[in-house]
Design an enzyme around this catalytic site. Structure first.
Site, PDB file in Angstrom:
ATOM      1  N   GLY A 118      48.860  45.110  82.582  1.00 15.61           N
ATOM      2  CA  GLY A 118      49.092  46.502  82.964  1.00 15.61           C
ATOM      3  C   GLY A 118      50.567  46.792  82.927  1.00 15.61           C
ATOM      4  O   GLY A 118      51.395  45.951  83.287  1.00 15.61           O
ATOM      5  N   LYS A 135      51.710  32.053  76.202  1.00 20.16           N
ATOM      6  CA  LYS A 135      51.801  31.918  77.661  1.00 20.16           C
ATOM      7  C   LYS A 135      51.636  30.458  78.082  1.00 20.16           C
ATOM      8  O   LYS A 135      52.320  29.992  78.991  1.00 20.16           O
ATOM      9  CB  LYS A 135      50.737  32.786  78.325  1.00 20.16           C
ATOM     10  CG  LYS A 135      51.043  34.274  78.197  1.00 20.16           C
ATOM     11  CD  LYS A 135      49.909  35.117  78.689  1.00 20.16           C
ATOM     12  CE  LYS A 135      50.271  36.591  78.651  1.00 20.16           C
ATOM     13  NZ  LYS A 135      49.134  37.470  78.867  1.00 20.16           N
ATOM     14  N   ALA A 167      52.189  38.783  84.274  1.00 21.05           N
ATOM     15  CA  ALA A 167      52.786  40.088  84.615  1.00 21.05           C
ATOM     16  C   ALA A 167      53.456  40.057  85.996  1.00 21.05           C
ATOM     17  O   ALA A 167      53.300  40.979  86.788  1.00 21.05           O
ATOM     18  CB  ALA A 167      51.720  41.181  84.549  1.00 21.05           C
ATOM     19  N   ALA A 226      66.790  52.185  74.062  1.00 23.90           N
ATOM     20  CA  ALA A 226      66.492  52.311  72.623  1.00 23.90           C
ATOM     21  C   ALA A 226      65.104  51.797  72.300  1.00 23.90           C
ATOM     22  O   ALA A 226      64.601  50.895  72.964  1.00 23.90           O
ATOM     23  CB  ALA A 226      67.508  51.526  71.799  1.00 23.90           C
ATOM     24  N   THR A 236      60.070  44.864  74.428  1.00 23.73           N
ATOM     25  CA  THR A 236      59.538  44.963  73.072  1.00 23.73           C
ATOM     26  C   THR A 236      58.619  43.760  72.841  1.00 23.73           C
ATOM     27  O   THR A 236      58.522  42.868  73.678  1.00 23.73           O
ATOM     28  CB  THR A 236      60.657  44.904  72.011  1.00 23.73           C
ATOM     29  OG1 THR A 236      61.087  43.541  71.859  1.00 23.73           O
ATOM     30  CG2 THR A 236      61.845  45.765  72.392  1.00 23.73           C
ATOM     31  N   GLU A 288      47.715  43.882  73.836  1.00 19.27           N
ATOM     32  CA  GLU A 288      48.956  43.998  73.096  1.00 19.27           C
ATOM     33  C   GLU A 288      48.832  45.221  72.184  1.00 19.27           C
ATOM     34  O   GLU A 288      47.707  45.690  71.913  1.00 19.27           O
ATOM     35  CB  GLU A 288      49.167  42.748  72.239  1.00 19.27           C
ATOM     36  CG  GLU A 288      49.481  41.510  73.047  1.00 19.27           C
ATOM     37  CD  GLU A 288      50.772  41.636  73.814  1.00 19.27           C
ATOM     38  OE1 GLU A 288      51.812  41.919  73.223  1.00 19.27           O
ATOM     39  OE2 GLU A 288      50.738  41.473  75.044  1.00 19.27           O
ATOM     40  N   ARG A 303      63.992  52.751  66.587  1.00 18.60           N
ATOM     41  CA  ARG A 303      64.557  53.761  65.686  1.00 18.60           C
ATOM     42  C   ARG A 303      65.687  54.567  66.305  1.00 18.60           C
ATOM     43  O   ARG A 303      66.626  54.963  65.639  1.00 18.60           O
ATOM     44  CB  ARG A 303      63.452  54.727  65.253  1.00 18.60           C
ATOM     45  CG  ARG A 303      62.317  54.084  64.483  1.00 18.60           C
ATOM     46  CD  ARG A 303      61.018  54.813  64.671  1.00 18.60           C
ATOM     47  NE  ARG A 303      60.491  54.682  66.011  1.00 18.60           N
ATOM     48  CZ  ARG A 303      60.143  55.687  66.791  1.00 18.60           C
ATOM     49  NH1 ARG A 303      60.276  56.917  66.392  1.00 18.60           N
ATOM     50  NH2 ARG A 303      59.666  55.468  68.012  1.00 18.60           N
TER      51      ARG A 303
END
Ligand code: NAP
Length: 361
Positions: free
Chosen positions: A343, A229, A158, A52, A102, A214, A55
């Site tokens: 990335g 962070k 990351a 999802a 997200t 971002e 929306r």
């Protein structure tokens, strides 16, 4: 007499059922990676049960990752967060996993709740552990009280082995004395590229297009992302650092900071002249500009620094993150961890690695 289940049904019941939230750069890279693992026969035990964005969503018994890159059906619940609870309501034999791809406060605010329900949370979203102190404490408490795991390697560096190294050191009795870091891959890339031949604002636009910044580049330029962070790293070291204890000197001015979303692009050029001055001043001293985060007992901050070339943090190229840790064990010479720290592909790889690790437990 117990019901006899078909092998396929048994396989699904014992599998890790994944719900992915977020179909932006990182979420889509997660789906591509899951598809690739499937094709190579390496995704055994993983079942995609829902995908999802804010929306729309799609659910199924065993979704094909490439067919759900663009969820089309409206969510069956008012929002994706309740939808996760609905999808994961049944307790099966396998693990239940939420991947948070997200940057949503609302989703982060549910991490502790999911953990408490026995649902593993694997996240690229820094607003869980890098947000308010109480939220971090709730996540820790929920983890400690149950069997669900929190996969956070993608939140800093990351996926570089930063958090696991700090946790291993502290578990072994080491005391972290200080942490210094170039923690933003996007800002590392920007200051690595910034040599005065192109305006800084041009580079910011390119970094956004490459998926390094971002979604709103002001998150990077304000220092807010780096502060999160630093909070995550310090908290992994066992320090209950609060947000207000980190002094942040933003790169952006008031006008850019308060520009409406549609005005951000034009306002980026406000960065050009002041940063050009900083660059020239640094160069005249043979120094390099880097956006640095530092923590030591009693002091924590984020800001632009002109670093001498022999400074531990002055090195690294491209989107490299570089973290320098002094501890009781690494007193004279620090532990240095460096590698690409931005990335969508490396971030997605870190998320999927953690899901695979959970599935193997
Ligand atoms: N990009 C990187 O290199 C990188 C590296 C490390 C960590 N991260 C982190 O990874 C996360 C995702 O980054 P991104 O670059 O993929 O961002 P993005 O392209 O903006 O995608 C964000 C996604 O989250 C969805 N979303 C927002 N609220 C939601 C909700 N309540 N429920 C479900 N979905 C929701 C958005 O839905 P809509 O499409 O409906 O708006 C969108 O699909 C961020 O936390 C970021 O800090 C990114």
């Amino acid at each position: 007499m117990s019901a006899v289940l078909a092998p396929e049904v048994r396989r699904r019941e014992a599998a890790s059922r994944i719900v992915l939230l977020g179909t932006g750069g990182v979420g889509r890279a997660v789906l591509r990676r899951l598809a690739d693992l499937r094709e190579r026969g390496l995704a055994g035990g993983l079942v995609l049960a829902g995908v999802a964005n804010s929306r729309r969503g799609v659910r199924g018994d065993d979704l094909s990752p490439l067919q759900v890159l663009n969820p089309v059906a409206p969510l069956s619940r008012a929002n994706s967060i309740d939808w996760v609870d609905e999808l994961h309501a049944t307790d099966g034999a396998g693990r239940r996993v939420v991947i948070d791809a997200t940057a949503s406060e609302l989703v982060a605010a549910r991490h502790a709740h999911w953990l408490a329900q026995g649902i593993d949370v694997v996240t690229a979203n820094k607003l869980g552990q890098g947000g308010p102190l109480l939220r971090w404490q709730a996540i820790r408490a929920a983890q400690a009280s149950g069997r669900a795991r929190y996969g956070d390697a993608a939140t800093v560096g990351a996926g570089l082995p930063l958090l696991r190294t700090i946790r291993a050191l502290t578990a072994g009795g080491d005391q972290i004395a200080s942490i210094g870091g170039v923690l933003s891959g996007s800002l590392a890339w920007l200051f690595d590229q910034f040599d005065g031949t192109r305006p800084f604002s041009d580079l910011v636009r390119e970094a956004r297009e490459r998926g390094y910044t971002e979604p709103d580049p002001r998150e990077d330029l304000s220092g807010a992302d780096v502060r999160r962070k630093l909070l995550i790293l310090a908290r992994a070291s066992g320090i209950a650092l609060d947000e207000h204890e980190v002094a942040v000197t933003p790169l952006l001015d008031e006008v850019l900071a308060h520009a409406r979303a549609e005005g951000v692009d034009a306002a980026l050029s406000r960065l050009d002249a002041p940063l050009r001055l900083r660059l020239d001043a640094a160069r005249s001293r043979g120094a390099r500009l880097r956006l640095v985060a530092r923590w030591r007992p009693g002091s924590a901050g984020v800001g632009l620094e002109a670093l001498a070339l022999d400074d531990e943090l002055a090195h690294g190229a491209g989107t490299d993150n570089r973290v320098v840790i002094h501890s009781s064990r690494y007193r004279e010479r620090p532990l240095v961890i460096q590698g690409p720290g931005a990335g969508t592909e490396v971030t997605a790889a870190a998320l999927v690695d953690e899901v695979l690790d959970l599935a193997s437990r």
